[in-house]
Design an enzyme around this catalytic site. Sequence first.
Site, PDB file in Angstrom:
ATOM      1  N   GLY A 276       0.869  -1.133  -0.033  1.00 19.17           N
ATOM      2  CA  GLY A 276      -0.008   0.196   0.113  1.00 19.17           C
ATOM      3  C   GLY A 276       0.785   1.292  -0.029  1.00 19.17           C
ATOM      4  O   GLY A 276       0.060   2.374   0.158  1.00 19.17           O
TER       5      GLY A 276
ATOM      6  N   TRP B 244       2.098   2.879  -2.652  1.00 21.82           N
ATOM      7  CA  TRP B 244       1.594   3.977  -3.791  1.00 21.82           C
ATOM      8  C   TRP B 244       0.384   4.510  -3.174  1.00 21.82           C
ATOM      9  O   TRP B 244      -0.010   5.598  -3.400  1.00 21.82           O
ATOM     10  CB  TRP B 244       1.501   3.050  -5.017  1.00 21.82           C
ATOM     11  CG  TRP B 244       2.811   2.783  -5.478  1.00 21.82           C
ATOM     12  CD1 TRP B 244       4.036   2.877  -5.096  1.00 21.82           C
ATOM     13  CD2 TRP B 244       2.946   2.641  -7.005  1.00 21.82           C
ATOM     14  NE1 TRP B 244       4.997   2.544  -6.270  1.00 21.82           N
ATOM     15  CE2 TRP B 244       4.401   2.537  -7.477  1.00 21.82           C
ATOM     16  CE3 TRP B 244       2.180   2.764  -8.251  1.00 21.82           C
ATOM     17  CZ2 TRP B 244       4.756   2.327  -8.448  1.00 21.82           C
ATOM     18  CZ3 TRP B 244       2.861   2.496  -9.598  1.00 21.82           C
ATOM     19  CH2 TRP B 244       3.902   2.520  -9.544  1.00 21.82           C
TER      20      TRP B 244
ATOM     21  N   ASP C 216      -5.384  -6.408  -5.244  1.00 28.23           N
ATOM     22  CA  ASP C 216      -3.922  -7.102  -4.912  1.00 28.23           C
ATOM     23  C   ASP C 216      -4.355  -8.594  -4.532  1.00 28.23           C
ATOM     24  O   ASP C 216      -5.463  -8.776  -3.820  1.00 28.23           O
ATOM     25  CB  ASP C 216      -3.127  -6.473  -4.074  1.00 28.23           C
ATOM     26  CG  ASP C 216      -1.735  -7.058  -4.156  1.00 28.23           C
ATOM     27  OD1 ASP C 216      -0.756  -6.450  -4.667  1.00 28.23           O
ATOM     28  OD2 ASP C 216      -1.201  -8.465  -4.060  1.00 28.23           O
TER      29      ASP C 216
ATOM     30  N   ASP D 227      -7.479 -11.483  -8.030  1.00 34.49           N
ATOM     31  CA  ASP D 227      -6.256 -11.748  -9.315  1.00 34.49           C
ATOM     32  C   ASP D 227      -6.603 -10.819 -10.388  1.00 34.49           C
ATOM     33  O   ASP D 227      -7.648 -10.715 -10.667  1.00 34.49           O
ATOM     34  CB  ASP D 227      -6.207 -13.229  -9.599  1.00 34.49           C
ATOM     35  CG  ASP D 227      -5.285 -13.535 -10.678  1.00 34.49           C
ATOM     36  OD1 ASP D 227      -4.547 -12.505 -11.293  1.00 34.49           O
ATOM     37  OD2 ASP D 227      -4.976 -14.657 -10.927  1.00 34.49           O
TER      38      ASP D 227
ATOM     39  N   ASP E 232       1.965  -1.817 -10.419  1.00 35.93           N
ATOM     40  CA  ASP E 232       3.171  -1.976 -10.023  1.00 35.93           C
ATOM     41  C   ASP E 232       3.437  -3.574  -9.834  1.00 35.93           C
ATOM     42  O   ASP E 232       3.920  -3.936  -8.610  1.00 35.93           O
ATOM     43  CB  ASP E 232       3.444  -1.201  -8.725  1.00 35.93           C
ATOM     44  CG  ASP E 232       5.044  -1.179  -8.254  1.00 35.93           C
ATOM     45  OD1 ASP E 232       5.877  -1.354  -9.082  1.00 35.93           O
ATOM     46  OD2 ASP E 232       5.228  -1.088  -7.028  1.00 35.93           O
TER      47      ASP E 232
ATOM     48  N   LYS F  73       4.646  -0.824 -14.495  1.00 40.41           N
ATOM     49  CA  LYS F  73       5.755  -1.234 -14.431  1.00 40.41           C
ATOM     50  C   LYS F  73       6.046  -2.245 -15.383  1.00 40.41           C
ATOM     51  O   LYS F  73       5.025  -3.177 -15.540  1.00 40.41           O
ATOM     52  CB  LYS F  73       6.099  -1.803 -12.962  1.00 40.41           C
ATOM     53  CG  LYS F  73       7.440  -2.731 -12.761  1.00 40.41           C
ATOM     54  CD  LYS F  73       7.810  -2.698 -11.473  1.00 40.41           C
ATOM     55  CE  LYS F  73       7.165  -3.779 -10.749  1.00 40.41           C
ATOM     56  NZ  LYS F  73       7.371  -4.162  -9.141  1.00 40.41           N
TER      57      LYS F  73
HETATM   58  C1  LIG Z   1       6.141  -4.757  -5.855  1.00 39.89           C
HETATM   59  S1  LIG Z   1       4.476  -5.053  -5.000  1.00 39.89           S
HETATM   60  C2  LIG Z   1       3.616  -3.798  -5.142  1.00 39.89           C
HETATM   61  C3  LIG Z   1       3.861  -2.777  -4.132  1.00 39.89           C
HETATM   62  C4  LIG Z   1       3.072  -1.634  -4.123  1.00 39.89           C
HETATM   63  N1  LIG Z   1       3.071  -0.787  -5.343  1.00 39.89           N
HETATM   64  C5  LIG Z   1       3.373  -0.938  -3.016  1.00 39.89           C
HETATM   65  O1  LIG Z   1       3.737   0.394  -3.192  1.00 39.89           O
HETATM   66  O2  LIG Z   1       3.324  -1.085  -1.768  1.00 39.89           O
HETATM   67  C6  LIG Z   1       4.012  -6.367  -6.369  1.00 39.89           C
HETATM   68  C7  LIG Z   1       2.445  -6.709  -5.794  1.00 39.89           C
HETATM   69  O3  LIG Z   1       1.844  -7.583  -7.151  1.00 39.89           O
HETATM   70  C8  LIG Z   1       1.092  -8.505  -6.610  1.00 39.89           C
HETATM   71  N2  LIG Z   1       0.556  -9.146  -7.622  1.00 39.89           N
HETATM   72  C9  LIG Z   1       1.228 -10.379  -8.173  1.00 39.89           C
HETATM   73  N3  LIG Z   1       0.281 -10.976  -9.074  1.00 39.89           N
HETATM   74  C10 LIG Z   1      -0.918 -10.605  -8.829  1.00 39.89           C
HETATM   75  C11 LIG Z   1      -2.140 -10.680  -9.721  1.00 39.89           C
HETATM   76  N4  LIG Z   1      -2.108 -11.833 -10.451  1.00 39.89           N
HETATM   77  N5  LIG Z   1      -3.017 -10.031  -9.140  1.00 39.89           N
HETATM   78  C12 LIG Z   1      -3.251  -9.258  -8.164  1.00 39.89           C
HETATM   79  N6  LIG Z   1      -1.839  -8.933  -7.670  1.00 39.89           N
HETATM   80  C13 LIG Z   1      -0.623  -9.303  -7.963  1.00 39.89           C
HETATM   81  C14 LIG Z   1       1.673  -9.134  -5.373  1.00 39.89           C
HETATM   82  O4  LIG Z   1       0.760  -9.488  -4.417  1.00 39.89           O
HETATM   83  C15 LIG Z   1       2.440  -7.719  -4.886  1.00 39.89           C
HETATM   84  O5  LIG Z   1       1.601  -7.250  -3.792  1.00 39.89           O
END
Ligand SMILES: C[S@@+](CC[C@H](N)C(=O)[O-])C[C@H]1O[C@@H](n2cnc3c(N)ncnc32)[C@H](O)[C@@H]1O
Length: 204
Positions: free
Chosen positions: A49, A51, A69, A85, A108, A148
């Site tokens: 969280g 962002w 997420d 998802d 992201d 990203k």
């Molecule tokens: C780098 S983190 C994001 C950090 C976030 N922007 C922050 O500032 O806290 C990447 C996120 O992608 C999520 N993620 C990966 N695959 C996903 C999917 N298919 N659907 C939803 N979220 C997904 C992961 O659970 C993880 O929390």
Amino acid sequence: MKRKKDHYYFKAREEGYRSRAAYKLKEIAARFKIFKGVQSVLDLCCSPGGWLQVVKEYLGDEGTIIGVDLSEIESINGVIFIKGDIQNEKTIRRILEVTDKVDLVLSDCSPKVSGIWSLDHERQIQLAKASLNIAKRFLREGGSLVLKVFQGAEYECLLDEIRRVFQRVYTTKPSASRKQSAEMYVVAKYFKRKEEPYSSTSLA
Ligand SMILES: C[S@@+](CC[C@H](N)C(=O)[O-])C[C@H]1O[C@@H](n2cnc3c(N)ncnc32)[C@H](O)[C@@H]1O
């Protein structure tokens, strides 16, 4: 893989951000003015969280902020969180229950990193493509996307697709992004709505 704790990790802890990623969005926001005139934001892959905290600073208590997420987040006042998802239509329908148009889409997304580069790249590109499709579905005309993308074989092809649907497209690597990481951020502005109908499979 265990990551070294760096300057941004400690800065985030000190300043109350949930992730060091918050500084990437702050830098992008300052440089590209992505929050100008924005009242609604959809943040894909938002956990934990960081962002969302930055978005909240810009929007205050006005406007609509939706985060999505696979992993739960600790709640943020005024933020609507959807656990799901982003590659699943069920999640799209849940976003639609809240809104059908936003000014800004953020993404992201990172897969669980396996350490096998080609596999991680492929999975991340799938998440970036899913995010682009969601942006096409939900962005109002003139809206923006921050996405990203891991650089690799499919990077240029994805950039071409983004250039087809946005008037201005920039790529940037914020200083909080680790030098050794292949991640880049695409900042796309002025969404051109809409020659093609939304399809969940068109970029698959
Ligand atoms: C780098 S983190 C994001 C950090 C976030 N922007 C922050 O500032 O806290 C990447 C996120 O992608 C999520 N993620 C990966 N695959 C996903 C999917 N298919 N659907 C939803 N979220 C997904 C992961 O659970 C993880 O929390």
